[in-house]
Write an enzyme that holds these catalytic residues in place. Structure first.
Site, PDB file in Angstrom:
ATOM      1  N   LYS A 120      -6.840  15.744   6.268  1.00 13.37           N
ATOM      2  CA  LYS A 120      -5.658  15.685   5.408  1.00 13.37           C
ATOM      3  C   LYS A 120      -5.309  17.054   4.815  1.00 13.37           C
ATOM      4  O   LYS A 120      -4.136  17.375   4.632  1.00 13.37           O
ATOM      5  CB  LYS A 120      -5.861  14.652   4.301  1.00 13.37           C
ATOM      6  N   GLU A 204      -4.500  14.581  -5.879  1.00 12.81           N
ATOM      7  CA  GLU A 204      -3.040  14.579  -5.928  1.00 12.81           C
ATOM      8  C   GLU A 204      -2.538  13.583  -6.954  1.00 12.81           C
ATOM      9  O   GLU A 204      -3.303  12.751  -7.458  1.00 12.81           O
ATOM     10  CB  GLU A 204      -2.436  14.333  -4.525  1.00 12.81           C
ATOM     11  N   HIS A 239      -5.413  -1.100   0.180  1.00  8.49           N
ATOM     12  CA  HIS A 239      -4.750   0.092   0.725  1.00  8.49           C
ATOM     13  C   HIS A 239      -4.544   0.001   2.232  1.00  8.49           C
ATOM     14  O   HIS A 239      -4.356   1.018   2.897  1.00  8.49           O
ATOM     15  CB  HIS A 239      -5.530   1.383   0.420  1.00  8.49           C
ATOM     16  N   ARG A 296      -1.601   8.969  17.278  1.00  9.99           N
ATOM     17  CA  ARG A 296      -1.891   7.925  18.275  1.00  9.99           C
ATOM     18  C   ARG A 296      -0.839   6.840  18.167  1.00  9.99           C
ATOM     19  O   ARG A 296       0.030   6.903  17.311  1.00  9.99           O
ATOM     20  CB  ARG A 296      -3.256   7.318  17.959  1.00  9.99           C
TER      21      ARG A 296
HETATM   22  P1  ADP Z   1      -5.939   6.453   4.874  1.00 10.60           P
HETATM   23  O1  ADP Z   1      -5.978   7.590   5.842  1.00 10.60           O
HETATM   24  O2  ADP Z   1      -7.268   6.137   4.282  1.00 10.60           O
HETATM   25  O3  ADP Z   1      -5.218   5.234   5.403  1.00 10.60           O
HETATM   26  P2  ADP Z   1      -3.559   7.355   3.416  1.00 10.60           P
HETATM   27  O4  ADP Z   1      -3.439   8.715   2.861  1.00 10.60           O
HETATM   28  O5  ADP Z   1      -2.796   7.064   4.667  1.00 10.60           O
HETATM   29  O6  ADP Z   1      -5.110   7.006   3.609  1.00 10.60           O
HETATM   30  O7  ADP Z   1      -3.142   6.296   2.305  1.00 10.60           O
HETATM   31  C1  ADP Z   1      -3.300   4.909   2.490  1.00 10.60           C
HETATM   32  C2  ADP Z   1      -2.579   4.152   1.391  1.00 10.60           C
HETATM   33  O8  ADP Z   1      -3.074   4.544   0.092  1.00 10.60           O
HETATM   34  C3  ADP Z   1      -1.077   4.410   1.312  1.00 10.60           C
HETATM   35  O9  ADP Z   1      -0.356   3.582   2.183  1.00 10.60           O
HETATM   36  C4  ADP Z   1      -0.804   4.091  -0.148  1.00 10.60           C
HETATM   37  O10 ADP Z   1      -0.743   2.695  -0.338  1.00 10.60           O
HETATM   38  C5  ADP Z   1      -2.038   4.616  -0.864  1.00 10.60           C
HETATM   39  N1  ADP Z   1      -1.854   6.016  -1.332  1.00 10.60           N
HETATM   40  C6  ADP Z   1      -2.172   7.159  -0.687  1.00 10.60           C
HETATM   41  N2  ADP Z   1      -1.849   8.255  -1.426  1.00 10.60           N
HETATM   42  C7  ADP Z   1      -1.303   7.805  -2.566  1.00 10.60           C
HETATM   43  C8  ADP Z   1      -0.765   8.434  -3.766  1.00 10.60           C
HETATM   44  N3  ADP Z   1      -0.731   9.760  -3.924  1.00 10.60           N
HETATM   45  N4  ADP Z   1      -0.286   7.636  -4.751  1.00 10.60           N
HETATM   46  C9  ADP Z   1      -0.326   6.297  -4.630  1.00 10.60           C
HETATM   47  N5  ADP Z   1      -0.820   5.651  -3.561  1.00 10.60           N
HETATM   48  C10 ADP Z   1      -1.313   6.382  -2.536  1.00 10.60           C
END
Ligand code: ADP
Length: 496
Positions: A120, A204, A239, A296
């Site tokens: 990330k 963040e 999530h 992917r």
């Molecule tokens: P992963 O790679 O573990 O799936 P992501 O970065 O794609 O993680 O985030 C997955 C989920 O977590 C998002 O769809 C959202 O629901 C929540 N999320 C991620 N970052 C944030 C943020 N800065 N604020 C609020 N929710 C977040």
């Protein structure tokens, strides 16, 4: 770029996605090779393929993740290309590299793009020159607790601590106040270390009521990149997505364009080719911020296929063969609306706890606008070794409401006994006012769902039951089906 024709594909995956890929391969007259573990001997993807080879015992590390074995099977069977599906080896740059080094085609992006976007922090840094909005926060790993405290204060609480190598919703911690930062940092780092072997975390801003909206992109090996609009994946538990739809009810035409442009910027930042997904988080003001890129095919890709009429697997294969994209951005249009619900073997009454068990009854729905991508059949046991997803149920309609009503009809038709599934939760969500009005966010489950609500009588279902009874009565009066046989199936199904 030289064109290389693909005549035989090995699918380094299992379940629904393996079958999904084989279906397109068959349409393209490409031979298919399935791999399977000892736990999957009876799995439908094995029977579906032209050839199938057992690659090892049940645990993934010894079978579906066994790189050496998979490559040796390709050589033995004269395979030209490997499609990794999603999960397993799909985002492993070492695998992508080894595949190419062995003279095989990897149906996916370059190892370089996978590597950058797999981290990330590396991803944030790569896209920083492309004018892509980011969640306020830091772009570097934080190990020092004092720095963590200062950073969190600067960003403003609540903040989110995230694992750089994170995935699957793991390694994320919300922190509401300065008092908790130390403890949560320590927890996040040790969680990241044990889950990903990399304890690097960053901080963040935590967006409190976000939508998760992602853009599908396709790029060829000649530098052309297009986007295929968005998917709204805001209905999540832990999530993780459980209902997806396209298009999103939130976006204006202008916002859609801006997000598409940003997604193409992200793809350019890593010279992307293949199919990929750029994920954004969208706040209450409909401002969007880059989250990550998945390099992917995505689980929820069918909703995009439904609204664009494009077979994404076919495009992946053509791109891997070195063909240029056969369309441009201006040729693409959104038509209608599609929804997907993920049918997981999980118990929504027990906090969505995964379940294993045998599918005593398994009868998927059919009919207009219904697509089922599944990897199981009646009598099979859901193995504990892998992801507990049984199927994806997708509906298509001329508009959102038609897709929604069709989904409820299809869920009602779906007969599964032997394990609990997410279906009844999905029906609950689809009937909820927040979902119907389009005013929901990723906190839908926490805000609105309680297991007791699953047992409440639903007015929509009641209406269908009355209509059904009236129809039966009319038929009986005309000397048709006797009333005793016209039992109300709408009420009986899914009740075991
Ligand atoms: P992963 O790679 O573990 O799936 P992501 O970065 O794609 O993680 O985030 C997955 C989920 O977590 C998002 O769809 C959202 O629901 C929540 N999320 C991620 N970052 C944030 C943020 N800065 N604020 C609020 N929710 C977040």
């Amino acid at each position: 770029m030289k064109r290389r024709e693909i005549k035989k594909i090995l699918i380094a995956n299992r379940g629904e996605i393996a079958i999904r890929i084989m279906r397109t391969a068959r349409e393209m007259k490409i031979q298919t090779v399935a791999i399977f573990s000892e736990a999957d001997k009876q799995a439908p993807h094995v029977a579906f393929a032209d050839e199938a080879i057992c690659v090892g015992p049940a645990p993934s590390a010894q079978s579906y993740l066994n790189i050496e074995k998979i490559i040796s099977v390709c050589k033995e069977l004269n395979v030209d290309a490997i499609h990794p599906g999603y999960g397993f080896l799909s985002e492993n740059p070492i695998f992508a590299k080894k595949v190419e080094e062995n003279g095989l085609i990897f149906i996916g992006p370059s190892a370089h793009a996978i590597e950058i976007m797999g981290d990330k922090l590396a991803a944030k840094n790569a896209v920083s020159q492309y004018n892509v909005p980011m969640v306020p926060g830091v772009n570097h790993a934080i190990v020092d607790l004092e720095e963590a405290k200062a950073t969190a204060k600067e960003i403003g609480f609540p903040v989110l601590i995230k694992a750089s190598a994170g995935g699957g919703g793991k390694g994320m911690r919300v922190v509401d106040s300065a008092d908790d930062i130390e403890e949560q940092m320590q927890r996040a780092m040790s969680e990241a270390e044990s889950a990903f072997g990399n304890k690097s975390v960053f901080i963040e801003k935590f967006i409190t009521s976000p939508r998760h909206i992602e853009i599908q992109i396709l790029g060829d090996q000649h530098g052309n990149i297009v986007h295929l609009y968005e998917r709204d994946c805001s209905i999540q538990r832990r999530h993780q997505k459980v209902i997806e739809e396209a298009p999103s009810s939130l976006l204006s035409e202008e916002k859609r364009k801006a997000m598409g442009k940003a997604a193409i910027g992200v793809a350019k930042a890593c010279d992307y080719y293949g199919a990929g997904t750029v994920e954004f988080i969208v706040d209450e003001n409909v401002d969007f911020f880059f989250l990550e890129m998945n390099t992917r095919l995505q689980v929820e890709h069918p909703v995009t296929e439904e609204i664009t009429g494009i077979d994404l697997v076919r495009e992946q294969i053509r791109i891997a063969e070195g063909e240029p994209l056969s369309f441009q951005q201006k040729d693409l249009k959104i038509k209608g609306h599609a929804m997907e619900v993920r049918v997981y073997a999980e118990n929504p009454r027990e906090n969505f706890l995964p379940e294993t068990g045998t599918l005593q009854t398994y009868a998927p729905p059919q009919g207009p606008g219904v697509r089922v991508d599944d990897g199981f059949k009646e009598g099979l046991t859901i193995p504990i070794y892998y992801d507990p997803m049984i199927a994806k149920l997708i509906t298509y309609g001329a508009n959102r409401e038609q897709a929604r009503v069709r989904m409820l009809r299809a869920i009602d038709e779906y007969q599964i006994t032997g394990v609990s599934t997410t279906l009844e939760f999905c029906a609950f969500a689809l009937r909820h006012d927040a979902f119907i009005s389009g005013k929901f966010d990723t906190n839908f489950v926490e805000k609105y769902f309680r297991p007791e609500l699953l047992d409440e009588d639903d007015p929509e279902e009641e209406e269908l039951a009355i209509a059904f009874a009236a129809q039966m009565l009319a038929q009986a009066n005309k000397g048709g089906i006797p009333l005793s046989q016209g039992e109300n199936k709408w009420k009986l199904r899914n009740r075991d």
